[in-house]
Design a protein around this motif. Structure first.
Motif, PDB file in Angstrom:
ATOM      1  N   PRO A 155       0.714  -1.022  -0.424  1.00  0.00           N
ATOM      2  CA  PRO A 155       0.190   0.207  -0.162  1.00  0.00           C
ATOM      3  C   PRO A 155       1.048   1.071  -0.016  1.00  0.00           C
ATOM      4  N   LEU A 156       1.942   1.049   0.327  1.00  0.00           N
ATOM      5  CA  LEU A 156       2.691   2.349   0.891  1.00  0.00           C
ATOM      6  C   LEU A 156       3.633   2.580  -1.143  1.00  0.00           C
ATOM      7  N   LEU A 157       3.542   2.034  -1.189  1.00  0.00           N
ATOM      8  CA  LEU A 157       4.498   2.965  -2.719  1.00  0.00           C
ATOM      9  C   LEU A 157       3.420   3.277  -3.639  1.00  0.00           C
ATOM     10  N   PRO A 158       2.475   3.312  -4.068  1.00  0.00           N
ATOM     11  CA  PRO A 158       1.223   3.526  -4.957  1.00  0.00           C
ATOM     12  C   PRO A 158       1.456   5.984  -4.302  1.00  0.00           C
TER      13      PRO A 158
ATOM     14  N   ALA B  66       4.229   7.219  -4.095  1.00  0.00           N
ATOM     15  CA  ALA B  66       4.362   7.317  -5.722  1.00  0.00           C
ATOM     16  C   ALA B  66       3.082   9.099  -6.180  1.00  0.00           C
ATOM     17  N   ALA B  67       2.321   9.170  -5.331  1.00  0.00           N
ATOM     18  CA  ALA B  67       1.315  10.489  -4.721  1.00  0.00           C
ATOM     19  C   ALA B  67       2.350  11.427  -4.074  1.00  0.00           C
ATOM     20  N   ILE B  68       3.188  10.881  -3.466  1.00  0.00           N
ATOM     21  CA  ILE B  68       3.861  12.556  -2.504  1.00  0.00           C
ATOM     22  C   ILE B  68       4.576  13.024  -3.484  1.00  0.00           C
ATOM     23  N   LEU B  69       5.653  12.062  -4.370  1.00  0.00           N
ATOM     24  CA  LEU B  69       6.323  12.523  -5.054  1.00  0.00           C
ATOM     25  C   LEU B  69       5.845  13.459  -6.494  1.00  0.00           C
ATOM     26  N   LEU B  70       4.907  12.972  -7.126  1.00  0.00           N
ATOM     27  CA  LEU B  70       4.002  14.095  -7.506  1.00  0.00           C
ATOM     28  C   LEU B  70       3.450  15.546  -7.081  1.00  0.00           C
ATOM     29  N   LEU B  71       3.282  15.405  -5.762  1.00  0.00           N
ATOM     30  CA  LEU B  71       3.223  16.340  -4.999  1.00  0.00           C
ATOM     31  C   LEU B  71       3.825  17.336  -4.658  1.00  0.00           C
ATOM     32  N   GLY B  72       5.209  16.715  -4.530  1.00  0.00           N
ATOM     33  CA  GLY B  72       5.857  17.551  -3.913  1.00  0.00           C
ATOM     34  C   GLY B  72       6.808  18.685  -5.148  1.00  0.00           C
ATOM     35  N   GLY B  73       6.398  17.953  -6.571  1.00  0.00           N
ATOM     36  CA  GLY B  73       7.150  18.955  -7.414  1.00  0.00           C
ATOM     37  C   GLY B  73       5.379  19.858  -7.951  1.00  0.00           C
TER      38      GLY B  73
ATOM     39  N   LEU C 296      11.377   9.307   1.674  1.00  0.00           N
ATOM     40  CA  LEU C 296      12.190   8.943   2.744  1.00  0.00           C
ATOM     41  C   LEU C 296      11.578   8.951   4.037  1.00  0.00           C
ATOM     42  N   ALA C 297      11.065   9.688   4.426  1.00  0.00           N
ATOM     43  CA  ALA C 297      10.253  10.138   5.570  1.00  0.00           C
ATOM     44  C   ALA C 297       9.067   9.067   5.779  1.00  0.00           C
ATOM     45  N   LEU C 298       8.505   8.333   5.063  1.00  0.00           N
ATOM     46  CA  LEU C 298       7.778   7.398   4.894  1.00  0.00           C
ATOM     47  C   LEU C 298       8.755   5.754   4.584  1.00  0.00           C
ATOM     48  N   ALA C 299       9.692   5.930   3.871  1.00  0.00           N
ATOM     49  CA  ALA C 299      10.631   4.614   3.967  1.00  0.00           C
ATOM     50  C   ALA C 299      11.024   3.800   5.401  1.00  0.00           C
TER      51      ALA C 299
END
Length: 311
Positions: free
Chosen positions: A158-161, A164-171, A191-194
Motif C-alpha cells: 500500500p505504501l508504494l502508490p 508515488a503520489a507524494i512525489l507528484l505533489l512535492g513537485g 524517505l520519511a515514509l520509508a
C-alpha cells in the motif's frame, strides 16, 4: 497466502496399527515442518481443516478445535486404522482443544506434544514425556528477524502508490521548477515514509524486548520518532526556513504514526499478546495515529503554500 493441504489422514514412512498419530493443521508450511522434524519415524498424521492457518493461530480462532478434531477422527475412521487410542496434539493447539470432550466423544485420549516440532523425536523416544524445556516457547532474535521480510512486503504494497503520489505533489508549484520540487519535497516525504516503514516492520521486532512500553503501538512510536527525525535531519540539515520547519514537523508526525501502526501488525506474530489486549490497544492507538497522520499531512501541504515552499 492460500497455502493449504487437503485435510485427512497421511502416512509418514510405513506406519502400522501401533504407530503414533500426530495431529496438525493444514497450513502447508506447518505440515512440511512436521514431516521434516521426524525423519525416519513411521507415524500417522491427522491433518485438521484450519483454513490454511497454522496451529497456534488456528487454535486461537477456533478452527484448530475440539469439534474439528472430533469430526476428522470420524471422517478418517481413525479407530479402524490404529489399535491404540492416543493422539499427540501440539501444545500450542491447547487453547482450541478440550481434551476431556475429545475423549468422551471419540474414545481417543489427547497427549500434549512439545511446543516445537523439532522436539518430537526426543518426545517420542521418551515415551511421550516432555521435558520442561519442551514446554517453553521462546522468542529469540532469530525467530523475530525471520518475520521481517513478510512484514516489509505487506507494508510496501500500500505504501508504494502513496509514495508515488507524494512525489507528484512535492513537485507542484516550485518556482525553481517541477523536478526541483520532486527532488526536494517529494523525495523528503518518500524517505520519511520509508524510514517509518523500516522502523515499524524491522527495528520494532529486532529491538522488541528492549523498547519501552507494553503496547506495540508505543514501541513502534518510540523507535519510529528518532529514526524518522534522523532521516529528516540528514535530508534537510538547514531548517531555518519556515516552510521547511513545517514540512519536517509534518513528516515527523506522519512517520511516527505510521511506524506505530505497522508495529501493531507484529502483535499477531508475537508469543505473548492476546486478542483482548490487541483490541484494547487498537481502541486508543488507532484514533491517535489517524489524527497524527492527518495533522502531519495538513502541515506538509501547508508548507507548500509558504514562501519558498512551493505552491
Amino acid at each position: 497466502m492460500r497455502y493449504a493441504v487437503v485435510p485427512g489422514l497421511y502416512a509418514l514412512g510405513s506406519p502400522d496399527r501401533n504407530a503414533p498419530v500426530l495431529v496438525t493443521a493444514n497450513y502447508k508450511m506447518t505440515f512440511d515442518r512436521l514431516r521434516r522434524a521426524v525423519p525416519g519415524i513411521d507415524a500417522w498424521v491427522l491433518v485438521l481443516d484450519t483454513d490454511g492457518i497454522n496451529v497456534w493461530c488456528a487454535a486461537g480462532k477456533g478452527t484448530f478445535g475440539t469439534d474439528e478434531l472430533v469430526r476428522r477422527i470420524a471422517d478418517t475412521s481413525l479407530d479402524q486404522v490404529v489399535d491404540h487410542r492416543q493422539l499427540i496434539v501440539p501444545q500450542l493447539g491447547a487453547p482450541g482443544v478440550a481434551a476431556h470432550i475429545v475423549a468422551r466423544r471419540t474414545g481417543f485420549d489427547v497427549i500434549w506434544g512439545p511446543v516445537m516440532a523439532e522436539d518430537l523425536p526426543a518426545f517420542l523416544a521418551a515415551g511421550c514425556e516432555a521435558s520442561p524445556e519442551m514446554r517453553r516457547k521462546r522468542f529469540p532474535l532469530r525467530e523475530r528477524a525471520v518475520l521481517i521480510p513478510v512484514e516489509l512486503v505487506g507494508a510496501a504494497i500500500p505504501l508504494l502508490p502513496i509514495m508515488a503520489a507524494i512525489l507528484l505533489l512535492g513537485g507542484l508549484g516550485r518556482s525553481q521548477g517541477y523536478w526541483v520540487g520532486v527532488v526536494d519535497q517529494g523525495i523528503t516525504g518518500v524517505l520519511a515514509l520509508a524510514a517509518a516503514a523500516f522502523a515499524g516492520t524491522a527495528l520494532t521486532p529486532l529491538l522488541l524486548p528492549w523498547l519501552p512500553g507494553r503496547a506495540f503501538a508505543v514501541k513502534g512510536a518510540v523507535i519510529g520518532l528518532p529514526v524518522v527525525l534522523a532521516t529528516l535531519a540528514l535530508r534537510s540539515p538547514d531548517i531555518g526556513a519556515q516552510w521547511k520547519s513545517l514540512e519536517m514537523v509534518g513528516w515527523l508526525l506522519v512517520g511516527t504514526a505510521l511506524s506505530a501502526f505497522l508495529a501493531m501488525n507484529f502483535t499477531g506474530a508475537s508469543t505473548y499478546t492476546s486478542l483482548s489486549g490487541v483490541r484494547k490497544e487498537m481502541r486508543f492507538a488507532v484514533p491517535l495515529q489517524i489524527a497524527a497522520a492527518i495533522v502531519g499531512l495538513i502541515m506538509w501541504l501547508g508548507s507548500l503554500w509558504l514562501p519558498g515552499g512551493g505552491l
